[in-house]
Enzyme design. Structure first.
Site, PDB file in Angstrom:
ATOM      1  N   GLU A  27       0.817  -1.215   0.000  1.00 44.85           N
ATOM      2  CA  GLU A  27       0.000   0.000   0.000  1.00 44.85           C
ATOM      3  C   GLU A  27       0.857   1.275   0.000  1.00 44.85           C
ATOM      4  OE1 GLU A  27      -1.328   1.514   3.578  1.00 44.85           O
ATOM      5  OE2 GLU A  27      -0.750  -0.194   4.793  1.00 44.85           O
ATOM      6  N   LYS A 161      -3.632  -2.473  14.526  1.00 40.59           N
ATOM      7  CA  LYS A 161      -2.788  -1.556  15.300  1.00 40.59           C
ATOM      8  C   LYS A 161      -3.289  -1.482  16.751  1.00 40.59           C
ATOM      9  CE  LYS A 161      -3.004   1.414  11.796  1.00 40.59           C
ATOM     10  NZ  LYS A 161      -2.926   0.832  10.478  1.00 40.59           N
TER      11      LYS A 161
HETATM   12  N1  PSU Z   1       0.058  -0.141   8.745  1.00 39.33           N
HETATM   13  C1  PSU Z   1       1.042   0.634   9.295  1.00 39.33           C
HETATM   14  N2  PSU Z   1       0.861   1.988   9.229  1.00 39.33           N
HETATM   15  C2  PSU Z   1      -0.232   2.571   8.636  1.00 39.33           C
HETATM   16  C3  PSU Z   1      -1.247   1.758   8.046  1.00 39.33           C
HETATM   17  C4  PSU Z   1      -1.034   0.392   8.144  1.00 39.33           C
HETATM   18  O1  PSU Z   1       2.040   0.110   9.827  1.00 39.33           O
HETATM   19  O2  PSU Z   1      -0.333   3.800   8.598  1.00 39.33           O
HETATM   20  C5  PSU Z   1      -2.460   2.401   7.375  1.00 39.33           C
HETATM   21  C6  PSU Z   1      -3.076   1.440   6.384  1.00 39.33           C
HETATM   22  O3  PSU Z   1      -3.196   2.116   5.156  1.00 39.33           O
HETATM   23  C7  PSU Z   1      -4.439   1.125   6.954  1.00 39.33           C
HETATM   24  C8  PSU Z   1      -4.773   2.437   7.567  1.00 39.33           C
HETATM   25  O4  PSU Z   1      -5.343   0.714   5.977  1.00 39.33           O
HETATM   26  O5  PSU Z   1      -3.548   2.744   8.256  1.00 39.33           O
HETATM   27  C9  PSU Z   1      -5.995   2.370   8.470  1.00 39.33           C
HETATM   28  O6  PSU Z   1      -6.545   3.655   8.580  1.00 39.33           O
HETATM   29  P1  PSU Z   1      -8.036   3.871   9.163  1.00 39.33           P
HETATM   30  O7  PSU Z   1      -7.936   3.454  10.604  1.00 39.33           O
HETATM   31  O8  PSU Z   1      -8.308   5.359   8.996  1.00 39.33           O
HETATM   32  O9  PSU Z   1      -8.937   3.013   8.342  1.00 39.33           O
END
Ligand code: PSU
Ligand code: MN
Length: 305
Positions: A27, A161
């Site tokens: 990504e 996360k």
């Molecule tokens: N993994 C990481 N750092 C990130 C992300 C994933 O180590 O920043 C990103 C990915 O793109 C994931 C997003 O889809 O964070 C999730 O964001 P949200 O909680 O707004 O959906």
């Protein structure tokens, strides 16, 4: 190579498709919104190199001037690392971004949607999005979960996360019917830490087993995602009792400043980096590399079964 007018393959990915070499989707939101410069650029290059060393091909995916680029040139990768106001694009945003000719960094949900169009089978990231801790007030659930459910792609990550509510996220993953297991461990990992206090739905022992389960799922269902949770290597982990107070402080700061929606995850990651004096960033980089490595091993197995 493709009939879809919105897709463009980079030269390396194009060659890999012809040679039927295993390809790993990566990504761009992690580059543009997830990690600070210059670490984002260095990490993106390192992750691609990790995949090449396994004799696989990296396909970093992003939207460039209204086209879905599968495999970025060095200049495009540099653009995503340095341009400060690239939009964060999740699955629902893609048609708007393409129609309006935007540049956009795709999240896991956006990247999965593109990977599916390009017929890729494996994606590597750091940690997926999930259910936020203040869910009862905000109803903030990442679009990642529904897109994983809808896409026949293996997503290799270090769990959700740890800024999220991991027990609730695991419940939602079950509700959605996503195959989920931890690689060579009993517990579901918590991104910076190997353990979350939550039992994993499944222990996955080998890449052979992962590939075989995916193949069975493909033979049965049109839509079913597969989440492979890969714990961070022990030497790089931050134990839960150390990271948890920092997460709580970051969440409190976000609330005072009224940070919500798409801004919340990048804000929290950045705050944790500051509060841990860079330790969370180092761990984040190591776990991404580790996930790219496992993703490549799985993709190689898939290409021969
Ligand atoms: N993994 C990481 N750092 C990130 C992300 C994933 O180590 O920043 C990103 C990915 O793109 C994931 C997003 O889809 O964070 C999730 O964001 P949200 O909680 O707004 O959906
Ligand atoms: Mn959200």
């Amino acid at each position: 190579m493709t009939l879809n007018p919105h897709l463009e393959f980079g030269p390396e990915v194009h060659a890999a498709l012809i040679k039927k070499k295993p390809i790993i989707a990566l990504e761009t939101s992690i580059i543009s919104q997830g990690l600070p410069y210059p670490h984002n650029h260095e990490t993106a290059l390192l992750v691609e190199e990790t995949i090449r060393q396994q004799d696989c091909t990296p396909a970093t995916i992003g939207i460039v001037k209204g086209k879905i680029k599968v495999g970025l040139t060095p200049e495009e990768l540099n653009f995503f690392a340095t341009e400060r106001d690239v939009k964060k694009i999740n699955n629902r945003d893609i048609p708007v971004a393409l129609t309006r000719g935007w540049n956009g960094a795709t999240t896991v949900s956006g990247t999965l949607a593109c990977a599916k169009l390009a017929s890729l089978q494996v994606l590597a990231t750091g940690g997926i999005g999930g259910i936020h801790r203040e869910f009862s007030e905000t109803h903030d659930i990442s679009a990642d979960l529904h897109q994983i459910r809808n896409t026949k792609v293996i997503t290799v990550c270090s769990g959700a996360k740890a800024i999220l509510d991991i027990p609730k996220t695991l419940e939602m993953i079950e509700t959605l019917g996503i195959i989920t297991g931890t690689y060579q461990n009993e517990e579901f990992p918590a991104f910076w830490s190997r353990n979350s206090g939550c039992q994993s739905p499944l222990r996955l022992n080998t890449v052979e087993e992962i590939s075989a389960i995916f193949k069975t799922s493909r033979q049965l269902f049109n839509k079913q995602g597969f989440l492979v949770a890969n714990p961070i290597p022990e030497e790089f982990e931050i134990p839960r009792n150390i990271i948890e107070p920092l997460i709580k402080d970051s969440l409190a700061k976000a609330q005072v400043q009224n940070i919500k929606g798409k801004e919340l995850t990048p804000y929290l990651l950045n705050s944790l980096n500051e509060l841990s004096s860079g330790q969370s960033l180092l761990s984040n980089i190591e776990l991404i590399k580790n996930n790219a490595n496992l993703a490549a091993q799985i993709a190689k197995k898939l290409s021969i079964i």
